[in-house]
Design a protein around this motif. Structure first.
Motif, PDB file in Angstrom:
ATOM      1  N   TYR A 119      43.191  28.703  40.705  1.00  0.00           N
ATOM      2  CA  TYR A 119      42.277  29.493  41.545  1.00  0.00           C
ATOM      3  C   TYR A 119      41.914  28.821  42.871  1.00  0.00           C
ATOM      4  O   TYR A 119      41.343  29.457  43.737  1.00  0.00           O
ATOM      5  CB  TYR A 119      41.012  29.846  40.749  1.00  0.00           C
ATOM      6  N   ALA A 122      43.700  30.236  46.331  1.00  0.00           N
ATOM      7  CA  ALA A 122      43.164  31.540  46.754  1.00  0.00           C
ATOM      8  C   ALA A 122      41.756  31.395  47.323  1.00  0.00           C
ATOM      9  O   ALA A 122      41.391  32.068  48.292  1.00  0.00           O
ATOM     10  CB  ALA A 122      43.160  32.512  45.575  1.00  0.00           C
ATOM     11  N   SER A 123      40.977  30.477  46.732  1.00  0.00           N
ATOM     12  CA  SER A 123      39.585  30.326  47.192  1.00  0.00           C
ATOM     13  C   SER A 123      39.527  29.720  48.592  1.00  0.00           C
ATOM     14  O   SER A 123      38.514  29.822  49.274  1.00  0.00           O
ATOM     15  CB  SER A 123      38.786  29.484  46.197  1.00  0.00           C
ATOM     16  N   GLU A 124      40.617  29.089  49.011  1.00  0.00           N
ATOM     17  CA  GLU A 124      40.641  28.473  50.351  1.00  0.00           C
ATOM     18  C   GLU A 124      41.085  29.450  51.438  1.00  0.00           C
ATOM     19  O   GLU A 124      41.034  29.125  52.631  1.00  0.00           O
ATOM     20  CB  GLU A 124      41.582  27.253  50.330  1.00  0.00           C
ATOM     21  N   GLN A 125      41.541  30.630  51.049  1.00  0.00           N
ATOM     22  CA  GLN A 125      42.022  31.613  52.037  1.00  0.00           C
ATOM     23  C   GLN A 125      40.894  32.061  52.969  1.00  0.00           C
ATOM     24  O   GLN A 125      39.726  32.090  52.562  1.00  0.00           O
ATOM     25  CB  GLN A 125      42.576  32.852  51.315  1.00  0.00           C
ATOM     26  N   GLY A 130      37.996  33.819  50.917  1.00  0.00           N
ATOM     27  CA  GLY A 130      38.911  34.472  49.975  1.00  0.00           C
ATOM     28  C   GLY A 130      39.405  35.806  50.526  1.00  0.00           C
ATOM     29  O   GLY A 130      38.748  36.417  51.364  1.00  0.00           O
ATOM     30  N   SER A 131      40.555  36.248  50.051  1.00  0.00           N
ATOM     31  CA  SER A 131      41.129  37.503  50.564  1.00  0.00           C
ATOM     32  C   SER A 131      40.454  38.745  49.978  1.00  0.00           C
ATOM     33  O   SER A 131      40.171  38.808  48.787  1.00  0.00           O
ATOM     34  CB  SER A 131      42.617  37.579  50.257  1.00  0.00           C
ATOM     35  N   LYS A 163      41.986  36.884  40.802  1.00  0.00           N
ATOM     36  CA  LYS A 163      41.538  35.666  41.492  1.00  0.00           C
ATOM     37  C   LYS A 163      42.653  34.651  41.748  1.00  0.00           C
ATOM     38  O   LYS A 163      42.458  33.699  42.488  1.00  0.00           O
ATOM     39  CB  LYS A 163      40.379  35.023  40.725  1.00  0.00           C
ATOM     40  N   HIS A 166      43.234  36.549  45.157  1.00  0.00           N
ATOM     41  CA  HIS A 166      42.138  37.200  45.885  1.00  0.00           C
ATOM     42  C   HIS A 166      40.795  36.838  45.260  1.00  0.00           C
ATOM     43  O   HIS A 166      40.472  37.346  44.192  1.00  0.00           O
ATOM     44  CB  HIS A 166      42.311  38.722  45.845  1.00  0.00           C
ATOM     45  N   THR A 167      40.019  36.003  45.936  1.00  0.00           N
ATOM     46  CA  THR A 167      38.733  35.596  45.345  1.00  0.00           C
ATOM     47  C   THR A 167      37.533  36.251  46.018  1.00  0.00           C
ATOM     48  O   THR A 167      36.425  36.189  45.498  1.00  0.00           O
ATOM     49  CB  THR A 167      38.539  34.066  45.406  1.00  0.00           C
ATOM     50  N   ASN A 168      37.724  36.864  47.172  1.00  0.00           N
ATOM     51  CA  ASN A 168      36.596  37.541  47.819  1.00  0.00           C
ATOM     52  C   ASN A 168      36.086  38.658  46.890  1.00  0.00           C
ATOM     53  O   ASN A 168      36.888  39.393  46.318  1.00  0.00           O
ATOM     54  CB  ASN A 168      37.045  38.126  49.163  1.00  0.00           C
TER      55      ASN A 168
END
Ligand code: F2R
Ligand code: MG
Ligand code: MG
Ligand code: MG
Length: 351
Positions: A119, A122-125, A130-131, A163, A166-168
């Motif tokens: 995870y 993705a959390s760094e996008q 997040g995306s 996630k 995509h974590t947003n």
């Protein structure tokens, strides 16, 4: 009933494939009135029994949907690291399926870090936000199918599967909404005409806990964007329309973008609108997809999500099989649907 479920599972995955393959040539287009006729003629042509044309290629939407299905079939006790590995393997095998630039960064980091924390990339996008793209929602249908009789497990699995890229909260909740919509349509009976207003009410009710929970994260942004959009759908469905009326308003209020909030509610609307127009199941499916593509913008993804919802409702026999045969690897999609059903019933533990 196993035969009914089988038809609905197949309808869902074939509907998702068909929407992607047929929508892909129009992705990013702004559709004029003239082009809507082009789309209608294009679909009519594909329905002709003897029409020969090049195979319609699928895109990232289907590539990732297939991986989600395979992960659930191979590891019925869900294994999200395994799922992440399938996404990455699939991407490096066939990178030219129309993936966005940003999600590729996630795949590269996952591979580079040997899937240590699935995870983290993705959390760094997007500077850590997040995306909120629709890439989580576009591939979620197999989770709705696999967990058709277990709502809480479905929500848990859909969240974890999303996630990975995509974590947003908007990206995650968009995937949850699409997942819930597919499940609801899968479980809707054919004996009575689908109550579209009740369908939206159910979604409104189910989305409530997720949007409340995320209030703090969404600080400053609309607090309940998906519930607001569902209310818009309710309003649009209640108003009189003919085919092209409301078109601009739909684009303005629901959207046709690559973002989850700008596409998932739109896909749901396309299906419900078709259900209002006709009770002929074949037409419900065809009109759902035609309308979704006709909106332009993220056509492959909106048509694929709408196709998954419509297909789960009407079942395989109400999809035009001449059209399906133009879609790349449709037979494999049927196998995935059958194996997903068997696996979800505990009939095969490994395949
Ligand atoms: N990538 C595409 N289509 C565009 C390619 C161009 C096209 N072929 C053409 O030229 O016509 N399609 C596929 O990507 C979509 C799914 O995207 P996904 O996986 O969600 O990607 P990403 O990059 O994570 O998010 C998409 C865009 O949304 C914006 N965005 C996301 N999070 C954001 C944030 N926190 N802040 C600001 N913006 C954010 C960005 O613009 C991202 O690029 C599907 O359509 C699939 O078919
Ligand atoms: Mg795509
Ligand atoms: Mg991304
Ligand atoms: Mg797309």
């Amino acid at each position: 009933n196993y035969e009914i479920l089988k038809s609905r599972f197949r309808g869902c995955l074939l509907g998702s494939l068909l929407g992607d393959c047929l929508g892909a040539p129009f992705e990013g287009d702004e559709i004029t009135a003239g082009e809507k006729t082009v789309i209608k003629n294009y679909l009519d042509k594909l329905e002709e029994p003897n029409f020969k044309g090049p195979i319609k290629r699928y895109t990232d939407d289907t590539a990732m949907t297939r991986s989600v299905a395979k992960a659930l079939i191979d590891k019925p006790e869900p294994d999200f690291k395994f799922m992440a590995k399938l996404f990455v393997k699939e991407y490096f095998l066939e990178p030219n399926r129309g993936y966005g630039q940003n999600v590729v960064t996630v795949f590269k980091k996952l591979k580079h870090n040997k899937f240590e924390n699935i995870y983290k990339p993705a959390s760094e996008q997007f500077d850590g936000s997040g995306s909120l793209g629709n890439g989580g929602a576009m591939r979620i249908a197999p989770i709705a199918l696999f967990y058709f009789d277990n709502y809480n497990s479905m929500i848990d699995a859909a969240t974890k599967a999303t996630k990975i890229t995509h974590t947003n909260p908007l990206g995650v909740n968009g995937a949850l909404l699409q997942c819930i919509a597919v499940q609801e349509s899968l479980l809707s009976e054919h004996e009575v005409k689908l109550d579209v207003h009740n369908f939206v009410k159910v979604l409104l009710h189910r989305m409530k806990p997720f949007e409340y929970e995320d209030d703090e994260d969404l600080d400053g942004i609309m607090e309940e964007p998906y519930r607001e959009k569902l209310l818009t759908i309710q309003n649009l469905l209640q108003r009189r329309y003919d085919r092209d009326e409301l078109y601009d308003e739909i684009l303005e209020t629901l959207g046709n973008s690559i973002s989850a909030p700008g596409s998932v509610p739109t896909a749901i609307y396309c299906f419900l609108r078709a259900c209002l127009e006709t009770s002929d199941f074949k037409k419900i499916f065809r009109n759902t997809v035609e309308y979704a593509i006709g909106l332009g913008g993220d056509t492959d993804t909106i048509a694929s999500m709408a196709g998954a919802i419509a297909g789960a409702y009407v079942g395989e026999e109400n999809l035009n099989h001449h059209v399906i045969k133009h879609c790349e690897k449709y037979e494999e999609m049927i196998d995935l649907a059958d194996n997903l059903l068997a696996s979800s019933q505990g009939e095969i533990s490994n395949k």
